[in-house]
Motif scaffolding. Structure first.
Motif, PDB file in Angstrom:
ATOM      1  N   GLN A 124     -29.352 -11.321  17.108  1.00 14.03           N
ATOM      2  CA  GLN A 124     -29.516 -12.681  16.594  1.00 14.03           C
ATOM      3  C   GLN A 124     -28.350 -13.076  15.676  1.00 14.03           C
ATOM      4  O   GLN A 124     -27.940 -14.240  15.662  1.00 14.03           O
ATOM      5  CB  GLN A 124     -30.844 -12.797  15.833  1.00 14.03           C
ATOM      6  CG  GLN A 124     -32.098 -12.589  16.679  1.00 14.03           C
ATOM      7  CD  GLN A 124     -32.388 -13.748  17.603  1.00 14.03           C
ATOM      8  OE1 GLN A 124     -31.591 -14.086  18.469  1.00 14.03           O
ATOM      9  NE2 GLN A 124     -33.541 -14.366  17.419  1.00 14.03           N
ATOM     10  N   HIS A 125     -27.830 -12.123  14.919  1.00 12.04           N
ATOM     11  CA  HIS A 125     -26.689 -12.408  14.050  1.00 12.04           C
ATOM     12  C   HIS A 125     -25.497 -12.890  14.872  1.00 12.04           C
ATOM     13  O   HIS A 125     -24.808 -13.851  14.481  1.00 12.04           O
ATOM     14  CB  HIS A 125     -26.314 -11.157  13.262  1.00 12.04           C
ATOM     15  CG  HIS A 125     -25.109 -11.326  12.390  1.00 12.04           C
ATOM     16  ND1 HIS A 125     -25.125 -12.023  11.206  1.00 12.04           N
ATOM     17  CD2 HIS A 125     -23.826 -10.894  12.546  1.00 12.04           C
ATOM     18  CE1 HIS A 125     -23.928 -12.016  10.654  1.00 12.04           C
ATOM     19  NE2 HIS A 125     -23.115 -11.340  11.450  1.00 12.04           N
ATOM     20  N   VAL A 126     -25.241 -12.245  16.013  1.00 11.68           N
ATOM     21  CA  VAL A 126     -24.147 -12.680  16.881  1.00 11.68           C
ATOM     22  C   VAL A 126     -24.411 -14.092  17.391  1.00 11.68           C
ATOM     23  O   VAL A 126     -23.523 -14.947  17.391  1.00 11.68           O
ATOM     24  CB  VAL A 126     -23.967 -11.687  18.045  1.00 11.68           C
ATOM     25  CG1 VAL A 126     -22.941 -12.215  19.050  1.00 11.68           C
ATOM     26  CG2 VAL A 126     -23.531 -10.323  17.523  1.00 11.68           C
ATOM     27  N   ARG A 127     -25.633 -14.379  17.817  1.00  8.47           N
ATOM     28  CA  ARG A 127     -25.966 -15.698  18.358  1.00  8.47           C
ATOM     29  C   ARG A 127     -25.832 -16.788  17.299  1.00  8.47           C
ATOM     30  O   ARG A 127     -25.358 -17.901  17.593  1.00  8.47           O
ATOM     31  CB  ARG A 127     -27.397 -15.693  18.890  1.00  8.47           C
ATOM     32  CG  ARG A 127     -27.633 -14.772  20.066  1.00  8.47           C
ATOM     33  CD  ARG A 127     -29.085 -14.855  20.524  1.00  8.47           C
ATOM     34  NE  ARG A 127     -29.399 -16.173  21.027  1.00  8.47           N
ATOM     35  CZ  ARG A 127     -30.521 -16.839  20.743  1.00  8.47           C
ATOM     36  NH1 ARG A 127     -31.426 -16.306  19.929  1.00  8.47           N
ATOM     37  NH2 ARG A 127     -30.740 -18.028  21.250  1.00  8.47           N
ATOM     38  N   ILE A 128     -26.228 -16.496  16.073  1.00 13.04           N
ATOM     39  CA  ILE A 128     -26.193 -17.507  15.018  1.00 13.04           C
ATOM     40  C   ILE A 128     -24.764 -17.961  14.734  1.00 13.04           C
ATOM     41  O   ILE A 128     -24.540 -19.067  14.238  1.00 13.04           O
ATOM     42  CB  ILE A 128     -26.900 -16.962  13.755  1.00 13.04           C
ATOM     43  CG1 ILE A 128     -28.426 -17.031  13.958  1.00 13.04           C
ATOM     44  CG2 ILE A 128     -26.500 -17.712  12.486  1.00 13.04           C
ATOM     45  CD1 ILE A 128     -29.237 -16.375  12.870  1.00 13.04           C
ATOM     46  N   GLY A 129     -23.777 -17.148  15.099  1.00 13.39           N
ATOM     47  CA  GLY A 129     -22.395 -17.553  14.935  1.00 13.39           C
ATOM     48  C   GLY A 129     -22.015 -18.791  15.725  1.00 13.39           C
ATOM     49  O   GLY A 129     -20.976 -19.410  15.456  1.00 13.39           O
ATOM     50  N   SER A 130     -22.844 -19.185  16.705  1.00 14.75           N
ATOM     51  CA  SER A 130     -22.542 -20.393  17.488  1.00 14.75           C
ATOM     52  C   SER A 130     -23.169 -21.649  16.893  1.00 14.75           C
ATOM     53  O   SER A 130     -22.938 -22.750  17.407  1.00 14.75           O
ATOM     54  CB  SER A 130     -23.039 -20.226  18.935  1.00 14.75           C
ATOM     55  OG  SER A 130     -24.464 -20.223  18.998  1.00 14.75           O
ATOM     56  N   ALA A 131     -23.940 -21.526  15.813  1.00 13.99           N
ATOM     57  CA  ALA A 131     -24.628 -22.680  15.223  1.00 13.99           C
ATOM     58  C   ALA A 131     -23.655 -23.583  14.484  1.00 13.99           C
ATOM     59  O   ALA A 131     -22.754 -23.110  13.791  1.00 13.99           O
ATOM     60  CB  ALA A 131     -25.724 -22.202  14.273  1.00 13.99           C
ATOM     61  N   ARG A 132     -23.862 -24.889  14.621  1.00 13.13           N
ATOM     62  CA  ARG A 132     -23.051 -25.865  13.908  1.00 13.13           C
ATOM     63  C   ARG A 132     -23.891 -26.733  12.971  1.00 13.13           C
ATOM     64  O   ARG A 132     -23.366 -27.666  12.356  1.00 13.13           O
ATOM     65  CB  ARG A 132     -22.302 -26.761  14.899  1.00 13.13           C
ATOM     66  CG  ARG A 132     -21.279 -26.022  15.752  1.00 13.13           C
ATOM     67  CD  ARG A 132     -20.478 -26.982  16.610  1.00 13.13           C
ATOM     68  NE  ARG A 132     -21.340 -27.710  17.534  1.00 13.13           N
ATOM     69  CZ  ARG A 132     -21.718 -27.238  18.726  1.00 13.13           C
ATOM     70  NH1 ARG A 132     -21.300 -26.043  19.129  1.00 13.13           N
ATOM     71  NH2 ARG A 132     -22.494 -27.951  19.503  1.00 13.13           N
ATOM     72  N   SER A 133     -25.179 -26.439  12.890  1.00 11.82           N
ATOM     73  CA  SER A 133     -26.076 -27.223  12.041  1.00 11.82           C
ATOM     74  C   SER A 133     -27.357 -26.426  11.813  1.00 11.82           C
ATOM     75  O   SER A 133     -27.618 -25.424  12.506  1.00 11.82           O
ATOM     76  CB  SER A 133     -26.428 -28.562  12.701  1.00 11.82           C
ATOM     77  OG  SER A 133     -27.195 -28.342  13.876  1.00 11.82           O
ATOM     78  N   VAL A 134     -28.159 -26.882  10.874  1.00 11.82           N
ATOM     79  CA  VAL A 134     -29.464 -26.257  10.662  1.00 11.82           C
ATOM     80  C   VAL A 134     -30.328 -26.406  11.906  1.00 11.82           C
ATOM     81  O   VAL A 134     -31.053 -25.475  12.288  1.00 11.82           O
ATOM     82  CB  VAL A 134     -30.158 -26.878   9.436  1.00 11.82           C
ATOM     83  CG1 VAL A 134     -31.616 -26.427   9.350  1.00 11.82           C
ATOM     84  CG2 VAL A 134     -29.416 -26.487   8.154  1.00 11.82           C
ATOM     85  N   LYS A 135     -30.260 -27.557  12.571  1.00  8.64           N
ATOM     86  CA  LYS A 135     -31.025 -27.746  13.805  1.00  8.64           C
ATOM     87  C   LYS A 135     -30.652 -26.695  14.831  1.00  8.64           C
ATOM     88  O   LYS A 135     -31.533 -26.160  15.535  1.00  8.64           O
ATOM     89  CB  LYS A 135     -30.790 -29.143  14.371  1.00  8.64           C
ATOM     90  CG  LYS A 135     -31.562 -29.414  15.671  1.00  8.64           C
ATOM     91  CD  LYS A 135     -31.265 -30.774  16.246  1.00  8.64           C
ATOM     92  CE  LYS A 135     -32.073 -31.012  17.513  1.00  8.64           C
ATOM     93  NZ  LYS A 135     -31.820 -29.986  18.572  1.00  8.64           N
ATOM     94  N   ASP A 136     -29.359 -26.391  14.947  1.00 10.07           N
ATOM     95  CA  ASP A 136     -28.934 -25.342  15.874  1.00 10.07           C
ATOM     96  C   ASP A 136     -29.580 -24.002  15.518  1.00 10.07           C
ATOM     97  O   ASP A 136     -30.018 -23.261  16.405  1.00 10.07           O
ATOM     98  CB  ASP A 136     -27.413 -25.185  15.843  1.00 10.07           C
ATOM     99  CG  ASP A 136     -26.686 -26.321  16.547  1.00 10.07           C
ATOM    100  OD1 ASP A 136     -27.348 -27.129  17.232  1.00 10.07           O
ATOM    101  OD2 ASP A 136     -25.454 -26.411  16.387  1.00 10.07           O
TER     102      ASP A 136
END
Length: 336
Positions: A232-244
């Protein structure tokens, strides 16, 4: 989850001590943790307790309903969760053992053992993250109905408890990122700070069982939990907002390695020793299946297990990065 464990040396007594249970919720005494009794270290633990209390009070004052993810389906559920959290305070009394939450009196009693681990392993910033993430997690357990008064007998239901802890982990991390971002502005650094600390905190709890630099009692359920949150830590690197972040954490994720050598402990939990050379990694994401065997030079499943046992999260994440990018559209927020 906070638990009570009968004193192993005197089972005929009705005395209990607080302790922590891992993903499989194996019970243990805390003799493996050496608590320094020097005056300096005792004072440091008292100062640490004050900092923990201040950090939690800041969270209580500033957390709002808008910071909570969709797990809380109605305004009433959101307000109830906030009421659970605001009812609590960090007690100034240091107890033996790990920690104990009394929901009726609204106290969180931290033990000398947990304070010693926090004192030794965490920076000042991480101390703040520790208490905030811990209590966000525990307040979800209250909503679930899993309390200090009713946990007995459920601790052997490993699959059920793994599922409940996954919900608590996801909700607490999503909430922490949203809260921190509202106060300081969203950034990937903020999001990854919290997902990284989730793994660091689990690693700290592992040291209840293993005091050295290598996990020698890594049970299979705890391995799955560590794999999930590095993934999940790797995936969260693609977030650009709290919604993401909310979107990334909304679907249930399971990560498991097939082909693990080990043996059963006295509680009949599998203790992992190594992965076989042809081990395979499986991921369930929102009910969809993804899988990969080791691939020469780019994805080494046995190395993942070895790295987990050494607390080498950087290596675990490098391997997970390959898996995530292999199925990138399924796991990541699409580029803008």
């Amino acid at each position: 989850m906070n638990v009570l464990v009968p004193h192993s040396q005197a089972p005929q007594h009705s005395e209990f001590e607080p302790a922590f249970c891992q993903a499989t919720h194996r019970m243990t005494n805390l003799n493996t943790i050496k608590v320094s009794s020097t005056e300096q270290h005792t004072q440091e633990r008292q100062q640490l307790l004050l900092r923990l209390s201040e950090a939690f009070e800041h969270l209580k004052r500033t957390l709002q309903a808008e910071d909570l993810p969709a797990y809380f389906r109605t305004p009433a559920e959101r307000e109830q969760y906030l009421a659970y959290l605001r009812n609590l305070r960090v007690s100034s009394t240091v107890v033996e053992g790990f920690y104990f939450i009394n929901n009726i009196e609204g106290t969180i009693q931290l033990g000398s053992h947990v304070l010693e681990l926090v004192r030794k392993q965490f920076s000042d910033e991480q101390v703040t993250l520790f208490i905030q993430l811990l209590i966000l997690h525990e307040c979800v357990h209250i909503k679930q109905g899993l309390l200090s008064s009713n946990w007995r007998g459920i601790t052997n239901a490993s699959v059920v408890l793994e599922d409940m802890d996954y919900i608590c982990d996801s909700v607490s991390i999503a909430t922490a990122i949203a809260w921190d971002s509202r106060l300081n502005g969203f950034s990937r650094d903020i999001a990854k700070k919290w997902s990284d600390f989730q793994v660091l905190q689990l690693g700290m709890f592992a040291r209840v069982f293993d005091t050295g630099d290598v996990m020698t009692t890594l049970d299979e359920g705890f391995l799955r939990r560590l794999l999930i949150w590095n993934f999940q830590h790797v995936r969260i690197g693609s977030a650009r907002s709290v919604k993401d972040v909310f979107d990334l954490l909304e679907k249930k994720v399971s990560v498991e390695i097939q082909g693990l050598e080990g043996e059963l402990d006295q509680g009949f939990f599998k203790v992992v020793r190594r992965a076989v050379p042809d081990a395979e990694c499986f991921v369930s994401h929102g009910g969809d299946l993804f899988r990969s065997v080791s691939r020469k030079d780019v994805f080494n499943v046995p190395r993942i297990v070895e790295a987990v046992m050494r607390y080498d999260w950087a290596t675990v994440r490098r391997e997970m990065l390959f898996f995530v990018e292999l199925y990138g559209q399924a796991f990541l927020i699409p580029p803008a």
